[in-house]
Enzyme design. Structure first.
Site, mmCIF file in Angstrom:
data_model
loop_
_atom_site.group_PDB
_atom_site.id
_atom_site.type_symbol
_atom_site.label_atom_id
_atom_site.label_comp_id
_atom_site.label_asym_id
_atom_site.label_seq_id
_atom_site.Cartn_x
_atom_site.Cartn_y
_atom_site.Cartn_z
ATOM 1 N N ALA A 123 0.848 -1.194 0.000
ATOM 2 C CA ALA A 123 0.000 0.000 0.000
ATOM 3 C C ALA A 123 0.881 1.241 0.000
ATOM 4 C CB ALA A 123 -0.925 -0.002 1.214
ATOM 5 N N SER A 131 3.022 8.657 -8.925
ATOM 6 C CA SER A 131 4.449 8.601 -9.228
ATOM 7 C C SER A 131 5.269 9.388 -8.207
ATOM 8 C CB SER A 131 4.703 9.150 -10.639
ATOM 9 O OG SER A 131 4.032 8.371 -11.611
ATOM 10 N N ILE A 340 -4.548 -8.251 -37.312
ATOM 11 C CA ILE A 340 -4.432 -9.410 -38.193
ATOM 12 C C ILE A 340 -5.702 -10.262 -38.145
ATOM 13 C CG2 ILE A 340 -3.201 -11.607 -38.487
ATOM 14 C CD1 ILE A 340 -0.638 -10.084 -37.681
ATOM 15 N N GLU A 366 3.426 0.132 -11.609
ATOM 16 C CA GLU A 366 4.843 -0.104 -11.307
ATOM 17 C C GLU A 366 5.750 0.913 -11.993
ATOM 18 O OE1 GLU A 366 6.124 -1.963 -9.096
ATOM 19 O OE2 GLU A 366 4.314 -3.060 -8.533
ATOM 20 N N GLU A 370 6.615 7.100 -18.736
ATOM 21 C CA GLU A 370 7.303 8.383 -18.601
ATOM 22 C C GLU A 370 8.301 8.348 -17.437
ATOM 23 O OE1 GLU A 370 3.937 8.711 -21.092
ATOM 24 O OE2 GLU A 370 4.012 8.001 -19.018
#
Length: 386
Positions: A123, A131, A340, A366, A370
């Site tokens: 946590a 970030s 495809i 994670e 950037e």
């Protein structure tokens, strides 16, 4: 560096792939449909993983784990990554941070996590601190010998299944060469502790059945023995043990990329239009070539970083490059594979539309793409004084 796999590693790959195909693939459609993993299925996957020797394979043998090196763990994670995330994460890697447990903490948290008796979750993220971890507002203040926690966390993965939380909270400030910054302390918090509440999170398009949660702490009192590591040294705990988590994300991205490429290659070899297999058209065959190139590049970067980790040589930018390359390769490979397949690629009858949806989050959690680029460029410029 030897690029070949040892006999043991080849056997490990075969064992893990067989486990995925037998124990995980059959339940993917159910998890997609119900957006949950049944409690009895959770227990079944854990038990089968324990029997196969795949559970807690990242932990040292001396602690009861599998004792695999980082390269071998990446190979395992690559194969597990082929399956839906809500299922393959149950073949758990207890957080390496738990190796910082001391004294009674080892019997209460570390060893039960390795034996599959307890599940942990990390946590750290908050609504205003993603970030920028140092901006977290969840605080812990000392009251006598106790600590009192107040604040919220969100985007906390699988907190609904976890038995305890590895919590990072701000515990004051310190002067640094770059100004005042918050000090962070790590705590072990049992589910059910008064003042601690786990709330439902947000509904995500990626990884159905794998839930994020919100955590609320209100006057949550913890004794001093719940501190993991030393007070105010939470970043040291994280830096010591979390370095390989980005390699885990990279490896699981490789697994899904392999599956998407295999699906697209088989389709290109079988699907016929204008009297021939569509793989004979350059518009399709060149896509396959580019997908293969992207995957091979990402795989080499990931295994190279893992090898450096085993040699105690890995730098932050090594893991950042692996995570960046593998997550962005997966996004492009999944998208091209779907192209495809055409319209069929978007149908729920095939796993491709799920792989395509699931790929998007990998460039965010994670550490965003950037952030990875920032880590890489900082490592390049700092030695030059920039």
């Amino acid at each position: 560096m030897d690029f070949g796999l040892s006999g043991e590693q080849e056997m490990l790959v075969e064992t893990t792939r067989a486990f995925v195909e037998k124990e995980l693939y059959p339940f993917e459609a159910e998890v997609e449909r119900t957006r949950a993993v049944r409690p009895e299925l959770v227990r079944q996957v854990i038990d089968r993983a324990l029997e196969a020797g795949l559970y807690a394979a990242n932990m040292p043998e001396g602690l009861g784990g599998g004792g695999l090196d980082t390269v071998s763990m990446c190979l395992v994670d690559r194969e597990l990554g082929r399956a839906a995330y809500a299922l393959h994460y149950l073949v758990a890697r207890p957080s390496n941070i738990l190796q910082a447990c001391t004294g009674a903490q080892r019997e209460r948290y570390l060893f039960p996590a390795i034996r599959g008796e307890k599940i942990d979750c990390l946590a750290m993220t908050e609504p205003d601190a993603g970030s920028d971890v140092r901006s977290m507002k969840c605080t812990a203040r000392q009251d006598g010998t106790d600590w009192v926690i107040d604040g919220e966390k969100h985007f906390i993965s699988h907190a609904d299944l976890a038995d305890f939380v590895i919590l990072f909270a701000a515990t004051g400030e310190e002067e640094t060469p770059r100004g005042r910054k918050k000090r962070i302390t790590t705590f072990l918090v049992d589910k059910g502790t008064p003042g601690f509440e786990v709330l439902p999170g947000y509904v995500s398009v990626s990884h159905r059945g794998y839930h994020n949660c919100r955590l609320r702490f209100e006057n949550c009192r913890l004794p001093a023995e719940q501190v993991l590591g030393e007070p105010h040294k939470g970043f040291e705990v994280a830096n010591d043990w979390l370095g390989a988590t980005r390699l885990q994300v990279a490896a699981t991205c490789l697994g899904r990329s392999h599956r998407a490429l295999e699906l697209a290659t088989d389709w290109a070899a079988q699907r016929r239009q204008f009297g021939q297999q569509i793989g004979k058209f350059q518009g399709v065959s060149f896509k396959l070539a580019d997908m293969k190139l992207l995957l091979q590049q990402a795989e080499l970067l990931t295994l190279w970083a893992a090898w450096r980790h085993d040699q105690r040589m890995m730098r932050d930018e090594d893991a950042a490059m692996a995570k960046l390359a593998a997550s962005e390769a997966l996004g492009r490979i999944a998208d091209e594979a779907l192209q495809i397949f055409g319209g069929m690629g978007l149908m729920e009858d095939l796993p491709l539309e799920r792989i395509w949806r699931d790929a998007r989050v990998e460039r965010i959690w994670e550490g965003t793409s950037e952030i990875q680029r920032h880590i890489i460029s900082r490592a390049m410029l700092r030695p030059l004084g920039a």
